[in-house]
Write an enzyme that holds these catalytic residues in place. Structure first.
Site, PDB file in Angstrom:
ATOM      1  N   ASP A   1       0.826  -1.211   0.000  1.00  0.00           N
ATOM      2  CA  ASP A   1       0.000   0.000   0.000  1.00  0.00           C
ATOM      3  C   ASP A   1       0.863   1.265   0.000  1.00  0.00           C
ATOM      4  O   ASP A   1       0.498   2.270  -0.601  1.00  0.00           O
ATOM      5  CB  ASP A   1      -0.960  -0.002   1.197  1.00  0.00           C
ATOM      6  CG  ASP A   1      -2.043  -1.075   1.049  1.00  0.00           C
ATOM      7  OD1 ASP A   1      -2.304  -1.494  -0.096  1.00  0.00           O
ATOM      8  OD2 ASP A   1      -2.611  -1.506   2.071  1.00  0.00           O
TER       9      ASP A   1
ATOM     10  N   GLU B   1     -18.766  -2.503   7.701  1.00  0.00           N
ATOM     11  CA  GLU B   1     -18.611  -3.957   7.643  1.00  0.00           C
ATOM     12  C   GLU B   1     -17.172  -4.356   7.884  1.00  0.00           C
ATOM     13  O   GLU B   1     -16.254  -3.586   7.602  1.00  0.00           O
ATOM     14  CB  GLU B   1     -19.015  -4.454   6.234  1.00  0.00           C
ATOM     15  CG  GLU B   1     -20.393  -3.995   5.852  1.00  0.00           C
ATOM     16  CD  GLU B   1     -20.741  -4.301   4.390  1.00  0.00           C
ATOM     17  OE1 GLU B   1     -19.967  -4.984   3.710  1.00  0.00           O
ATOM     18  OE2 GLU B   1     -21.801  -3.813   3.962  1.00  0.00           O
TER      19      GLU B   1
ATOM     20  N   LYS C   1     -13.800  -6.082   6.914  1.00  0.00           N
ATOM     21  CA  LYS C   1     -13.155  -6.394   5.641  1.00  0.00           C
ATOM     22  C   LYS C   1     -12.525  -7.767   5.813  1.00  0.00           C
ATOM     23  O   LYS C   1     -11.505  -7.925   6.485  1.00  0.00           O
ATOM     24  CB  LYS C   1     -12.117  -5.328   5.310  1.00  0.00           C
ATOM     25  CG  LYS C   1     -11.489  -5.504   3.955  1.00  0.00           C
ATOM     26  CD  LYS C   1     -10.814  -4.210   3.549  1.00  0.00           C
ATOM     27  CE  LYS C   1      -9.860  -4.297   2.390  1.00  0.00           C
ATOM     28  NZ  LYS C   1      -9.682  -5.510   1.682  1.00  0.00           N
TER      29      LYS C   1
ATOM     30  N   ASP D   1     -10.519 -11.018   5.139  1.00  0.00           N
ATOM     31  CA  ASP D   1      -9.265 -11.184   4.411  1.00  0.00           C
ATOM     32  C   ASP D   1      -9.225 -12.560   3.742  1.00  0.00           C
ATOM     33  O   ASP D   1      -8.682 -13.520   4.278  1.00  0.00           O
ATOM     34  CB  ASP D   1      -8.091 -11.019   5.383  1.00  0.00           C
ATOM     35  CG  ASP D   1      -6.816 -10.693   4.637  1.00  0.00           C
ATOM     36  OD1 ASP D   1      -6.883 -10.458   3.422  1.00  0.00           O
ATOM     37  OD2 ASP D   1      -5.754 -10.656   5.281  1.00  0.00           O
TER      38      ASP D   1
ATOM     39  N   ARG E   1     -12.283 -13.121  -9.143  1.00  0.00           N
ATOM     40  CA  ARG E   1     -12.276 -11.768  -9.652  1.00  0.00           C
ATOM     41  C   ARG E   1     -11.503 -11.679 -10.968  1.00  0.00           C
ATOM     42  O   ARG E   1     -11.817 -10.873 -11.827  1.00  0.00           O
ATOM     43  CB  ARG E   1     -11.659 -10.814  -8.624  1.00  0.00           C
ATOM     44  CG  ARG E   1     -11.728  -9.400  -9.138  1.00  0.00           C
ATOM     45  CD  ARG E   1     -11.475  -8.399  -8.067  1.00  0.00           C
ATOM     46  NE  ARG E   1     -10.080  -8.389  -7.708  1.00  0.00           N
ATOM     47  CZ  ARG E   1      -9.557  -7.555  -6.833  1.00  0.00           C
ATOM     48  NH1 ARG E   1     -10.334  -6.700  -6.225  1.00  0.00           N
ATOM     49  NH2 ARG E   1      -8.293  -7.594  -6.546  1.00  0.00           N
TER      50      ARG E   1
ATOM     51  N   TYR F   1     -21.274 -10.038   0.487  1.00  0.00           N
ATOM     52  CA  TYR F   1     -21.499  -8.657   0.915  1.00  0.00           C
ATOM     53  C   TYR F   1     -21.931  -7.696  -0.185  1.00  0.00           C
ATOM     54  O   TYR F   1     -21.927  -6.492   0.019  1.00  0.00           O
ATOM     55  CB  TYR F   1     -20.247  -8.110   1.603  1.00  0.00           C
ATOM     56  CG  TYR F   1     -18.949  -8.414   0.876  1.00  0.00           C
ATOM     57  CD1 TYR F   1     -18.709  -7.912  -0.385  1.00  0.00           C
ATOM     58  CD2 TYR F   1     -17.976  -9.219   1.464  1.00  0.00           C
ATOM     59  CE1 TYR F   1     -17.536  -8.191  -1.055  1.00  0.00           C
ATOM     60  CE2 TYR F   1     -16.794  -9.505   0.796  1.00  0.00           C
ATOM     61  CZ  TYR F   1     -16.580  -8.985  -0.463  1.00  0.00           C
ATOM     62  OH  TYR F   1     -15.429  -9.269  -1.131  1.00  0.00           O
TER      63      TYR F   1
ATOM     64  N   LYS G   1      -7.782   0.365   6.454  1.00  0.00           N
ATOM     65  CA  LYS G   1      -6.935  -0.820   6.651  1.00  0.00           C
ATOM     66  C   LYS G   1      -6.280  -0.787   8.035  1.00  0.00           C
ATOM     67  O   LYS G   1      -5.785   0.253   8.456  1.00  0.00           O
ATOM     68  CB  LYS G   1      -5.832  -0.849   5.580  1.00  0.00           C
ATOM     69  CG  LYS G   1      -6.338  -0.996   4.147  1.00  0.00           C
ATOM     70  CD  LYS G   1      -6.680  -2.426   3.778  1.00  0.00           C
ATOM     71  CE  LYS G   1      -5.491  -3.291   3.536  1.00  0.00           C
ATOM     72  NZ  LYS G   1      -4.938  -3.295   2.208  1.00  0.00           N
TER      73      LYS G   1
ATOM     74  N   CYS H   1      25.621 -30.474   6.530  1.00  0.00           N
ATOM     75  CA  CYS H   1      24.502 -30.794   7.422  1.00  0.00           C
ATOM     76  C   CYS H   1      24.943 -30.617   8.871  1.00  0.00           C
ATOM     77  O   CYS H   1      25.950 -31.209   9.282  1.00  0.00           O
ATOM     78  CB  CYS H   1      24.043 -32.221   7.173  1.00  0.00           C
ATOM     79  SG  CYS H   1      22.830 -32.779   8.373  1.00  0.00           S
TER      80      CYS H   1
ATOM     81  N   CYS I   1      24.997 -34.440  10.372  1.00  0.00           N
ATOM     82  CA  CYS I   1      25.880 -35.520   9.941  1.00  0.00           C
ATOM     83  C   CYS I   1      27.075 -35.032   9.127  1.00  0.00           C
ATOM     84  O   CYS I   1      27.934 -35.819   8.746  1.00  0.00           O
ATOM     85  CB  CYS I   1      25.101 -36.574   9.154  1.00  0.00           C
ATOM     86  SG  CYS I   1      24.571 -35.984   7.538  1.00  0.00           S
TER      87      CYS I   1
ATOM     88  N   CYS J   1      19.931 -31.913   3.121  1.00  0.00           N
ATOM     89  CA  CYS J   1      21.018 -32.847   3.389  1.00  0.00           C
ATOM     90  C   CYS J   1      20.686 -34.096   2.571  1.00  0.00           C
ATOM     91  O   CYS J   1      19.638 -34.713   2.776  1.00  0.00           O
ATOM     92  CB  CYS J   1      21.064 -33.194   4.872  1.00  0.00           C
ATOM     93  SG  CYS J   1      22.063 -34.656   5.191  1.00  0.00           S
TER      94      CYS J   1
ATOM     95  N   CYS K   1      21.745 -40.081   7.832  1.00  0.00           N
ATOM     96  CA  CYS K   1      21.763 -38.863   8.672  1.00  0.00           C
ATOM     97  C   CYS K   1      20.841 -39.122   9.873  1.00  0.00           C
ATOM     98  O   CYS K   1      19.637 -39.329   9.711  1.00  0.00           O
ATOM     99  CB  CYS K   1      21.279 -37.671   7.852  1.00  0.00           C
ATOM    100  SG  CYS K   1      21.085 -36.156   8.790  1.00  0.00           S
TER     101      CYS K   1
HETATM  102  S1  IVH Z   1     -17.297  -4.462  -1.064  1.00  0.00           S
HETATM  103  C1  IVH Z   1     -17.158  -2.662  -5.514  1.00  0.00           C
HETATM  104  N1  IVH Z   1     -17.207  -5.437   1.350  1.00  0.00           N
HETATM  105  O1  IVH Z   1     -11.768  -6.270  -0.141  1.00  0.00           O
HETATM  106  C2  IVH Z   1     -16.367  -3.206  -4.400  1.00  0.00           C
HETATM  107  N2  IVH Z   1     -15.356  -5.861  -0.086  1.00  0.00           N
HETATM  108  O2  IVH Z   1      -9.674  -4.420  -1.039  1.00  0.00           O
HETATM  109  C3  IVH Z   1     -17.126  -4.199  -3.609  1.00  0.00           C
HETATM  110  N3  IVH Z   1     -13.630  -7.289   0.905  1.00  0.00           N
HETATM  111  O3  IVH Z   1     -12.330  -6.547  -3.593  1.00  0.00           O
HETATM  112  C4  IVH Z   1     -16.363  -4.724  -2.478  1.00  0.00           C
HETATM  113  N4  IVH Z   1     -14.617  -7.589   2.850  1.00  0.00           N
HETATM  114  O4  IVH Z   1     -12.506  -8.697  -2.109  1.00  0.00           O
HETATM  115  C5  IVH Z   1     -16.557  -5.320   0.174  1.00  0.00           C
HETATM  116  N5  IVH Z   1     -17.303  -6.274   3.519  1.00  0.00           N
HETATM  117  C6  IVH Z   1     -16.671  -6.162   2.351  1.00  0.00           C
HETATM  118  C7  IVH Z   1     -15.418  -6.780   2.109  1.00  0.00           C
HETATM  119  C8  IVH Z   1     -14.789  -6.595   0.863  1.00  0.00           C
HETATM  120  C9  IVH Z   1     -13.553  -7.897   2.105  1.00  0.00           C
HETATM  121  C10 IVH Z   1     -12.577  -7.407  -0.137  1.00  0.00           C
HETATM  122  C11 IVH Z   1     -13.106  -7.549  -1.548  1.00  0.00           C
HETATM  123  C12 IVH Z   1     -12.603  -6.324  -2.259  1.00  0.00           C
HETATM  124  C13 IVH Z   1     -11.363  -6.024  -1.464  1.00  0.00           C
HETATM  125  C14 IVH Z   1     -10.906  -4.601  -1.650  1.00  0.00           C
END
Ligand code: IVH
Length: 676
Positions: A41, A121, A123, A125, A144, A233, A320, A414, A417, A432, A438
């Site tokens: 980032d 919401e 995010k 991972d 995607r 979502y 983030k 190693c 041995c 090794c 060994c």
């Molecule tokens: S909304 C038009 N909601 O984060 C964009 N994304 O860094 C719609 N992600 O591509 C995405 N949690 O893969 C949305 N509650 C959430 C999410 C979420 C994880 C991911 C998603 C997105 C990426 C962006």
């Protein structure tokens, strides 16, 4: 951002573009990021700043304007078909600075001219997924990809229990898309990495890479063992009846789709910031990984009004979380030899507190990683927990390097041995090569062989150490020649412990072939690969005589694994091990117990499909396999059924009629497998 000359900006922009492309490839295609999200980032932020300063250098193909692509390179045949997205699949703008959230809100207020609210919401991972439902049935699942087209992973997705194939309710739109994240909860991730460590496979860097790697598996059955979960979502479609995003997701939840229970509506940006602050701490108690908070305008008409940039919606942004780090001195590096001879450098650190636990050791992975970090003994190093079993070192604080700090020397021999180490060309690890004598490797092989998931014999590290030091065991079959007297002669052993041990050896003769194969400890053959091989070849003799080509035909078996199998069976010690273990009475052939499925309804049946169904063809194939059937591309005398959908091929229908192969409809098929 500090002003820099046009010339230097041009050069730096070129560099950043190349670097970000390379890191996108590591992340999305190889599932193996070389830098942290935070570092990524930072680079992206720098590029955005420079392109703003010198817009003449901001090209269409810049990573600031395109989403990273998970599509496999054109040169590789992964078997996934690419399908165009109906609506582009975009990314989100993100920030680590609160001021930018207020700017985001200001921009919206200027356009809105009316009250609005935010959906806040987690995010999640994981890896993004786009599901299409038609007439209440899962039609297709796409990754995607590059945002405009994705890989069709339906046959894998049908094996994720959280994703329903059928919906219920009387207000389900005729057709809609719903997007979300497939993720791997920590517990499943730890289990998977422990298995990989045991098989001496490179562990996944974090749960997100494990999830995206799993989604692209060639073997859909393996998917079921990976413990993946899903949260959705974003609902999309034509003429949907909803006024707000939260209303749409509520409906999706009623239809049986997995939506998040952690979202909250905020009436102002201050309330959204309060949600962020709350979850900055609370997220540490969640059983899955989150990397931030997503804030979305909740009113759908305002979302439409705000629209999109080339890469992301103007109506949403992501906050983030910064990864938690600790800074601590590196005291020394140990080089551990595993049972297959792989040498792993492990850092010993001055103990330091990180996310609630004291960290003393951290993985350095391999020599390349040590060189990349340019690590010196005495350096202050940054440690992070990426969800791994042991934390990793992500960087060195050069400003605090002691003047006399020296680079650790990766051993040439190693440590156990003394045999000179070798490095496989396409692997970053050193080995090794003295597998036969060994001592650490020999003892490691016994511990693995006796393990719970292998032969389940009552022998851990200590017993193996004693039996080895007495000279009672050298090669695996020696276990089966141990006598009661030998055992009773051991320090601290009594008749009872000897009898229990012998009983566990006896019981191990009933262990299924796939576990015997795993127990042999062939490099790169983990639990799952052993299962796949056992199922495919059926016996040790068939596997031993398989050619490289035969092995490469098997799903998820690549060149490295094939070569390792061939080398093992070609060795004198390998053949002798099989001969003596067979003589001892171990199972060397697969029985019916090696299958793990949804049901066995289609056992022994071969199904040919033709035409279109209410679910995609890939999903249909997945369903056939999940119920124990085989899918074949052409009708022959061996075909059990021709499953004909809309517009089934006339050639296939004709051939089925000629050969007397029954033709069944989609509804008939659901009747057979017992689905509604
Ligand atoms: S909304 C038009 N909601 O984060 C964009 N994304 O860094 C719609 N992600 O591509 C995405 N949690 O893969 C949305 N509650 C959430 C999410 C979420 C994880 C991911 C998603 C997105 C990426 C962006």
């Amino acid at each position: 951002m500090a002003k820099i000359s046009r010339e230097s900006a041009k050069e730096r922009i070129e560099f950043l573009k190349r670097e970000l492309e390379r890191q996108n490839y590591n992340y999305y295609v190889l599932n193996s990021p070389a830098i942290t999200d935070f570092e990524f980032d930072l680079l992206m932020g720098e590029l955005q700043g420079l392109e703003k300063m010198y817009p003449e250098f901001a090209t269409e193909d810049s990573p600031t304007r395109r989403v990273g692509s998970d599509l496999a390179p054109a040169s590789s045949d992964t078997g996934f078909v690419q399908v165009a997205h109906r609506y582009p699949m975009l990314s989100l703008g993100n920030t680590y600075a609160k001021e930018e959230l207020y700017e985001f809100d200001n921009r919206i207020r200027r356009s809105a001219g009316r009250p609005y609210s935010f959906s806040c919401e987690l995010k999640f991972d994981g890896t993004a997924i786009c599901l299409t439902y038609r007439r209440g049935r899962l039609l297709r699942a796409l990754t995607r990809g590059d945002g405009t087209k994705g890989d069709d992973v339906t046959r894998n997705v049908v094996n994720i229990p959280a994703i329903p194939q059928f919906l219920h309710g009387d207000d389900i739109p005729e057709e809609f898309e719903i997007r979300g994240e497939i993720y791997m909860p920590f517990a499943a991730f730890d289990r998977l990495n422990a298995e990989r460590a045991e098989a001496e496979l490179e562990p996944f860097a974090n749960p997100r890479n494990a999830a995206s790697g799993s989604l692209k598996l060639q073997n859909p059955e393996e998917m079921r063992t990976r413990g993946l979960d899903c949260v959705l979502y974003h609902l999309l479609g034509e003429n949907l009846p909803f006024k707000t995003h939260s209303e749409a997701l509520e409906a999706a939840g009623r239809w049986g789709l997995p939506v998040s229970g952690y979202s909250r509506i905020a009436d102002s940006i201050d309330e959204a910031v309060a949600y962020i602050d709350e979850w900055d701490t609370r997220r540490k108690t969640l059983p899955f990984a989150t990397d931030g908070i997503v804030i979305k305008v909740n009113e759908l008409d305002l979302q439409r009004q705000l629209g999109f940039t080339a890469k992301s919606p103007r109506w949403a942004t992501a906050w983030k979380f910064k990864p938690e780090q600790a800074l601590t001195p590196l005291l020394s590096v140990d080089y551990q030899v595993g049972r297959t001879g792989a040498v792993t450098p492990v850092a010993n650190l001055e103990p330091v507190l990180l996310s609630g636990t004291v960290v003393k050791r951290a993985s350095l992975h391999n020599k390349d990683q040590m060189d990349l970090l340019d690590i010196h003994i005495g350096d202050y190093v940054y440690v992070e927990k990426g969800g791994e079993i042991i934390p990793k070192i992500t960087g060195v604080e050069l400003s605090r390097r002691p003047a006399d700090a020296l680079r650790p020397v990766f051993p040439e021999r190693c440590p156990d041995c003394g045999t000179p180490l070798v490095r496989d060309e396409d692997e970053a690890r050193h080995y090794c090569p003295n597998g036969e004598s060994c001592p650490v490797q020999i003892k490691g092989r016994f511990v693995h062989f006796a393990g719970r998931k292998a032969m389940d014999i009552l022998a851990g590290d200590a017993t193996v150490e004693t039996l080895y030091s007495k000279g009672f065991i050298r090669t695996l079959p020696d276990l089966y020649t141990l006598t009661r007297d030998q055992l009773i002669s051991l320090d601290g052993w009594q008749e009872k412990s000897a009898d229990n041990f012998l009983a566990s050896l006896e019981a191990s003769k009933k262990v299924p072939f796939e576990r015997v194969l795993y127990a042999l400890g062939i490099r790169h053959i983990g639990e799952q690969t052993a299962k796949t091989l056992a199922r495919h070849f059926g016996s040790i003799d068939a596997l031993a005589s398989a050619s490289r080509e035969d092995l490469l035909q098997v799903e998820d078996i690549g060149g490295t694994v094939a070569d390792s199998i061939i080398a093992w069976f070609a060795s004198e010690s390998g053949r002798e091990t099989v001969r003596r273990l067979r003589e001892a009475g171990l199972r060397m052939e697969a029985g019916s117990d090696s299958m793990e499925r949804l049901s066995n309804t289609l056992e022994g049946k071969t199904v040919v499909i033709s035409g279109n169904f209410t679910i995609s063809r890939e999903a249909m194939k997945g369903l056939i396999e999940a119920h124990g059937g085989k899918n074949s591309g052409s009708v022959s005398g061996k075909t059990s059924w021709l499953l004909a959908g809309e517009k089934a091929g006339p050639e296939k229908l004709k051939k089925a009629e000629k050969l007397g192969v029954p033709v069944i409809s989609e509804t008939d098929f659901y009747g057979i497998i017992g689905k509604e």
